[in-house]
Design an enzyme around this catalytic site. Sequence first.
Site, short mmCIF file in Angstrom:
data_model
loop_
_atom_site.label_atom_id
_atom_site.label_comp_id
_atom_site.label_asym_id
_atom_site.label_seq_id
_atom_site.Cartn_x
_atom_site.Cartn_y
_atom_site.Cartn_z
N GLY A 34 -0.07 0.97 3.47
CA GLY A 34 -0.38 2.39 3.30
C GLY A 34 -1.80 2.44 2.79
N SER A 35 -2.60 3.30 3.38
CA SER A 35 -4.04 3.22 3.13
C SER A 35 -4.42 3.16 1.64
CB SER A 35 -4.71 4.41 3.80
OG SER A 35 -6.05 4.41 3.46
N TYR A 106 4.24 6.07 14.23
CA TYR A 106 4.86 6.38 12.93
C TYR A 106 6.28 6.92 13.04
CZ TYR A 106 -0.04 6.50 11.30
OH TYR A 106 -1.33 6.21 11.01
N ARG A 108 7.65 8.70 10.15
CA ARG A 108 7.40 9.08 8.75
C ARG A 108 7.70 10.56 8.50
NH1 ARG A 108 0.85 8.62 8.44
NH2 ARG A 108 1.40 7.83 6.39
N ASN A 168 -10.36 9.41 6.07
CA ASN A 168 -9.16 8.84 6.69
C ASN A 168 -8.36 9.82 7.56
OD1 ASN A 168 -8.20 6.24 6.63
ND2 ASN A 168 -7.54 6.33 4.50
N GLY A 258 -6.21 -1.79 8.02
CA GLY A 258 -6.42 -2.12 6.62
C GLY A 258 -7.84 -2.57 6.30
N ASP A 261 -9.67 0.04 4.29
CA ASP A 261 -9.12 0.18 2.93
C ASP A 261 -9.60 -0.97 2.04
OD1 ASP A 261 -7.63 2.24 4.11
OD2 ASP A 261 -5.98 0.87 4.57
O1 KDG Z 1 -5.53 1.95 6.90
C1 KDG Z 1 -4.40 1.32 7.43
C2 KDG Z 1 -3.35 2.37 7.42
O2 KDG Z 1 -3.72 3.34 8.36
C3 KDG Z 1 -2.00 1.96 7.78
O3 KDG Z 1 -1.59 0.83 7.10
C4 KDG Z 1 -0.94 3.00 7.63
O4 KDG Z 1 -1.43 4.36 5.79
C5 KDG Z 1 -1.28 4.26 6.96
C6 KDG Z 1 -1.45 5.45 7.79
O5 KDG Z 1 -1.06 6.51 7.36
O6 KDG Z 1 -2.01 5.36 8.87
#
Ligand code: KDG
Length: 323
Positions: A34-35, A106, A108, A168, A258, A261
């Site tokens: 997760g970022s 995703y 989510r 992001n 990642g 990040d």
């Molecule tokens: O930066 C990497 C992330 O994009 C990934 O691991 C998943 O957090 C994430 C997302 O929401 O895209």
Amino acid sequence: MKRALGLGEIMVQMNPTEKGALRFQTLFERHVAGSEANTIIQMQRMGVECSFLTAVGADEFGKVILSSLRSEGVNTYGVVEDRINPTGVYFVQRSYPVPDKTMVFYYRKDSAAAHFGPENLKDEYFVDLDLFLVSGITPALSDSCNQAALKSIELAKKSGAQIAFDTNIRINLLKTKENAIRVLEPFVRKADILFTGAGDMAMLFGNDSEVAKEKIIEMAESAHIIVFKKGADGVEALVSGKRYSMPSYKVPVIDELGGGDACDGAFLASYLQGKSIEDSLRYANVAGAITVSLKGDIEPLPDWQAIETFLNVHGAGEKRLLR
Ligand code: KDG
């Protein structure tokens, strides 16, 4: 010791053992990612005392996320275990249809993390804090997450912490450019340290990178540091009006996820602990390079020793004592 707090969603990442279209994959590695959590763990590995705010499902995937944070030494007092909503999951597709590019899918929607809200925040999380970190993903998850992120910034500012924000952009969550600007603009305006990338700026302000850069600089009215991440072209920064540029290291790319990040985390950890801007950008590039050269967002994140070893091999180049 410097102290940082992050807020965001952490998911289980299913990363196939082979490259290619997901429909043909039968074997997957289970990772956690997760970022904002990736960035926080990068900082923790570089000696910053970190805590994290999120919600996970009271399920098996929630347990693995909690144990990943705890095994890194990240404080999880602010993690909610949600008995109703599940932990989010996503799948990675590597090198298809674009060779060497990673795509994500995703699962989510209505996740536990998307139900995190301002009611889950306690003043005590923000005491003695040097830095609060969030990215554009969190306010895009839900209205309650947006409110939680805005309130966290207010509480962090009150306690004297700096605010770090990475744009992001996840367009599948934000849907349109207009909505992206509506949701993200308040965060860009409040950030003390802003991270953004060429793709995000193009999405917000069009393809002319110089025009886009000027527009984001104008919007980032409180930022004393703006870091522009350019992937394989390295990083640039604008620090109190002074421009810096640092080329990237050429490494084989296995999984791009990642990398940005890691770059944020290494920059922040270095800067908070008193390194120069040049060195902070250099370590950011190293962390990004190491992370994209291996699978998983968290596993490759380097500590100081790994950064030093990388630099001794890749130049920049004299043997240096990082601590
Ligand atoms: O930066 C990497 C992330 O994009 C990934 O691991 C998943 O957090 C994430 C997302 O929401 O895209």
